[in-house]
Enzyme design. Structure first.
Site, PDB file in Angstrom:
ATOM      1  N   TYR A 139       0.855  -1.076   0.015  1.00 44.72           N
ATOM      2  CA  TYR A 139      -0.055  -0.013  -0.026  1.00 44.72           C
ATOM      3  C   TYR A 139       0.764   1.254  -0.125  1.00 44.72           C
ATOM      4  O   TYR A 139       0.627   2.120  -0.922  1.00 44.72           O
ATOM      5  CB  TYR A 139      -0.832   0.080   1.249  1.00 44.72           C
ATOM      6  CG  TYR A 139      -1.676   1.464   1.407  1.00 44.72           C
ATOM      7  CD1 TYR A 139      -2.432   1.789   0.325  1.00 44.72           C
ATOM      8  CD2 TYR A 139      -1.432   1.945   2.637  1.00 44.72           C
ATOM      9  CE1 TYR A 139      -3.104   3.111   0.681  1.00 44.72           C
ATOM     10  CE2 TYR A 139      -2.130   3.317   2.806  1.00 44.72           C
ATOM     11  CZ  TYR A 139      -2.855   3.813   1.718  1.00 44.72           C
ATOM     12  OH  TYR A 139      -3.527   5.047   2.000  1.00 44.72           O
ATOM     13  N   HIS A 187     -10.455  -0.763  10.782  1.00 48.44           N
ATOM     14  CA  HIS A 187      -9.780   0.695  11.482  1.00 48.44           C
ATOM     15  C   HIS A 187     -10.150   0.610  13.032  1.00 48.44           C
ATOM     16  O   HIS A 187     -11.202   0.182  13.266  1.00 48.44           O
ATOM     17  CB  HIS A 187      -9.996   1.951  10.723  1.00 48.44           C
ATOM     18  CG  HIS A 187      -9.818   2.188   9.345  1.00 48.44           C
ATOM     19  ND1 HIS A 187     -10.436   1.678   8.312  1.00 48.44           N
ATOM     20  CD2 HIS A 187      -8.571   2.303   8.803  1.00 48.44           C
ATOM     21  CE1 HIS A 187      -9.728   2.092   7.332  1.00 48.44           C
ATOM     22  NE2 HIS A 187      -8.521   2.388   7.347  1.00 48.44           N
TER      23      HIS A 187
HETATM   24  N1  UFG Z   1      -5.469  -2.081  15.663  1.00 53.04           N
HETATM   25  C1  UFG Z   1      -5.622  -2.895  16.519  1.00 53.04           C
HETATM   26  N2  UFG Z   1      -6.867  -3.576  16.738  1.00 53.04           N
HETATM   27  C2  UFG Z   1      -7.743  -3.581  15.695  1.00 53.04           C
HETATM   28  C3  UFG Z   1      -7.449  -2.805  14.625  1.00 53.04           C
HETATM   29  C4  UFG Z   1      -6.299  -1.964  14.686  1.00 53.04           C
HETATM   30  O1  UFG Z   1      -4.767  -3.132  17.626  1.00 53.04           O
HETATM   31  O2  UFG Z   1      -8.572  -4.383  15.644  1.00 53.04           O
HETATM   32  C5  UFG Z   1      -3.928  -1.435  15.434  1.00 53.04           C
HETATM   33  C6  UFG Z   1      -3.478  -1.481  14.322  1.00 53.04           C
HETATM   34  O3  UFG Z   1      -2.461  -2.628  14.507  1.00 53.04           O
HETATM   35  C7  UFG Z   1      -2.525  -0.231  14.285  1.00 53.04           C
HETATM   36  C8  UFG Z   1      -3.450   0.840  14.915  1.00 53.04           C
HETATM   37  O4  UFG Z   1      -4.671   0.070  15.380  1.00 53.04           O
HETATM   38  O5  UFG Z   1      -1.370  -0.352  15.137  1.00 53.04           O
HETATM   39  C9  UFG Z   1      -4.491   1.605  13.917  1.00 53.04           C
HETATM   40  O6  UFG Z   1      -4.871   0.639  12.924  1.00 53.04           O
HETATM   41  P1  UFG Z   1      -5.716   0.997  11.636  1.00 53.04           P
HETATM   42  O7  UFG Z   1      -6.020  -0.219  10.989  1.00 53.04           O
HETATM   43  O8  UFG Z   1      -6.729   1.892  12.194  1.00 53.04           O
HETATM   44  O9  UFG Z   1      -4.919   2.083  10.890  1.00 53.04           O
HETATM   45  P2  UFG Z   1      -3.410   1.923  10.021  1.00 53.04           P
HETATM   46  O10 UFG Z   1      -2.435   2.627  11.062  1.00 53.04           O
HETATM   47  O11 UFG Z   1      -2.978   0.450   9.742  1.00 53.04           O
HETATM   48  O12 UFG Z   1      -3.447   2.405   8.833  1.00 53.04           O
HETATM   49  C10 UFG Z   1      -4.351   3.762   8.489  1.00 53.04           C
HETATM   50  C11 UFG Z   1      -4.800   3.621   7.226  1.00 53.04           C
HETATM   51  C12 UFG Z   1      -3.643   3.655   6.208  1.00 53.04           C
HETATM   52  C13 UFG Z   1      -2.556   4.927   6.637  1.00 53.04           C
HETATM   53  C14 UFG Z   1      -2.052   4.756   8.006  1.00 53.04           C
HETATM   54  C15 UFG Z   1      -1.448   5.889   7.972  1.00 53.04           C
HETATM   55  O13 UFG Z   1      -5.743   2.553   6.955  1.00 53.04           O
HETATM   56  O14 UFG Z   1      -4.362   3.927   4.981  1.00 53.04           O
HETATM   57  O15 UFG Z   1      -3.276   4.886   8.819  1.00 53.04           O
HETATM   58  O16 UFG Z   1      -0.782   5.948   9.323  1.00 53.04           O
HETATM   59  F1  UFG Z   1      -1.499   4.397   5.741  1.00 53.04           F
END
Ligand code: UFG
Length: 323
Positions: A139, A187
């Site tokens: 991504y 998310h």
């Molecule tokens: N997380 C959990 N449990 C869950 C879901 C998420 O612990 O059920 C954690 C993830 O591991 C991560 C944090 O929460 O550490 C945030 O996760 P998200 O999936 O909400 O977001 P991401 O940080 O993975 O990604 C988001 C967007 C991306 C973008 C990124 C930039 O989805 O498109 O933020 O920081 F690139």
């Protein structure tokens, strides 16, 4: 007329709702992850894909497009690790098609939604735009590839662009009319809130052995309404020829761990979550926190909403809408 591709998605639809107050807007969206109902009814809507030359030709012929704002991408880190083809196809190849069409029709203003995922695992605590980019998942790589294409297109075809690297978008429009709705939802904030509404038995913290204060990952959460205002400033700066090519981070400058986000959700909703600690998720960096001083210095933008207001707005949306 401004063309917003991906304007039926979560972030695009919030932008359209604000942009429509001052501009005419046509939205192109294939509805693969977006919803027609999220698009403000004052905007024109075309269902179609940015990879489809005929649809693009029709739009660029029919309307006098001044600028294109690009939200039409897949954006899930975990999914991109499992299915990289989808990410290179949709995010890179289809974007190339869109850019090529813009050049053919002599449309030279472009706003691109990029991401903190372009930085990979940064070696600094606060990331600014000079921090080196080294994405660790398809991504982030797909977004960085487009950033590089933009630079070459700018040199060769005088394309003017602003790249906005979002950190973690969250929250909902203050009208309560639109908000975040992904299927499946991956998310953190919507997962917690939907759990607190009783939709799931438990929530997971993915990894508690990171090198952070409480062991869980740290992210910089930014209100989707703050993202909209940054886009509008960037668009006006491009149209007024105040910027030609620029890259800006969009974040709060504050990092919150997964455990802190859960706590804040519990405080806002006055409900208790059933939390399970599990393995790390593939492709997750430990800490992503933005410096957004560049866009403040150059365009005067600053995040207005903190984590609590983000969660309060999201809670209002989730508790009023059966998704
Ligand atoms: N997380 C959990 N449990 C869950 C879901 C998420 O612990 O059920 C954690 C993830 O591991 C991560 C944090 O929460 O550490 C945030 O996760 P998200 O999936 O909400 O977001 P991401 O940080 O993975 O990604 C988001 C967007 C991306 C973008 C990124 C930039 O989805 O498109 O933020 O920081 F690139």
């Amino acid at each position: 007329m401004i063309l917003v591709v991906g304007g039926a998605g979560y972030i695009g639809s919030h932008l359209v709702k604000e942009l429509i107050k001052t501009k005419e807007v046509v939205v192109l969206d294939n509805l693969s992850t977006g919803f027609r109902s999220l698009v403000d009814n004052k905007a024109l809507f075309v269902e179609g894909d940015i990879g489809n030359v005929e649809v693009l030709n029709r739009i660029f012929t029919e309307y006098k497009i001044e600028a294109v704002m690009h939200f039409a991408a897949n954006s899930l880190v975990g999914e991109s690790v499992k299915n990289p083809y989808k990410y290179y196809q949709n995010n890179v190849s289809s974007t190339l098609n869109l850019l090529n069409t813009m050049i053919r029709y002599n449309v030279t203003n472009f706003i691109f939604s990029s991401t903190a995922a372009t930085y990979g695992i940064p070696d600094v605590d606060i990331i600014d735009e000079s921090t080196s980019t080294n994405p660790i998942n398809p991504y982030g790589k797909s977004k960085l590839m487009v950033e590089e294409i933009l630079e070459d297109f700018s040199n060769a075809y005088s394309l003017n662009y602003v790249i906005l690297r979002y950190f973690n978008a969250a929250g909902a429009h203050n009208s309560g009319d639109i908000g975040e709705n992904h299927n499946p939802e991956t998310h953190l904030i919507p997962i917690i809130l939907r759990h607190l509404l009783g939709e799931t038995e438990s929530i997971s913290v993915f990894g508690t052995d990171y090198n952070t204060e409480d062991g869980s990952c740290i992210r910089d959460y930014i209100h989707v309404t703050d993202l909209s205002s940054a886009h509008i400033l960037a668009l006006n700066a491009l149209l007024d020829k105040k910027v030609e090519r620029s890259t800006y981070n969009l974040g709060n400058g504050l990092g919150y761990s997964v455990k802190e986000v859960i706590k804040t959700c519990e405080n806002v909703t006055k409900r208790k979550a059933n939390v399970i600690e599990t393995e790390r998720r593939l492709g997750d960096p430990a800490r992503l926190v933005a410096s957004s001083t560049k866009i403040f210095d150059e365009l005067g933008w600053k995040a207005r909403y903190d984590l609590e207001s983000i969660i309060t707005s999201a809670w209002k949306w989730h508790s009023q809408n059966k998704l």
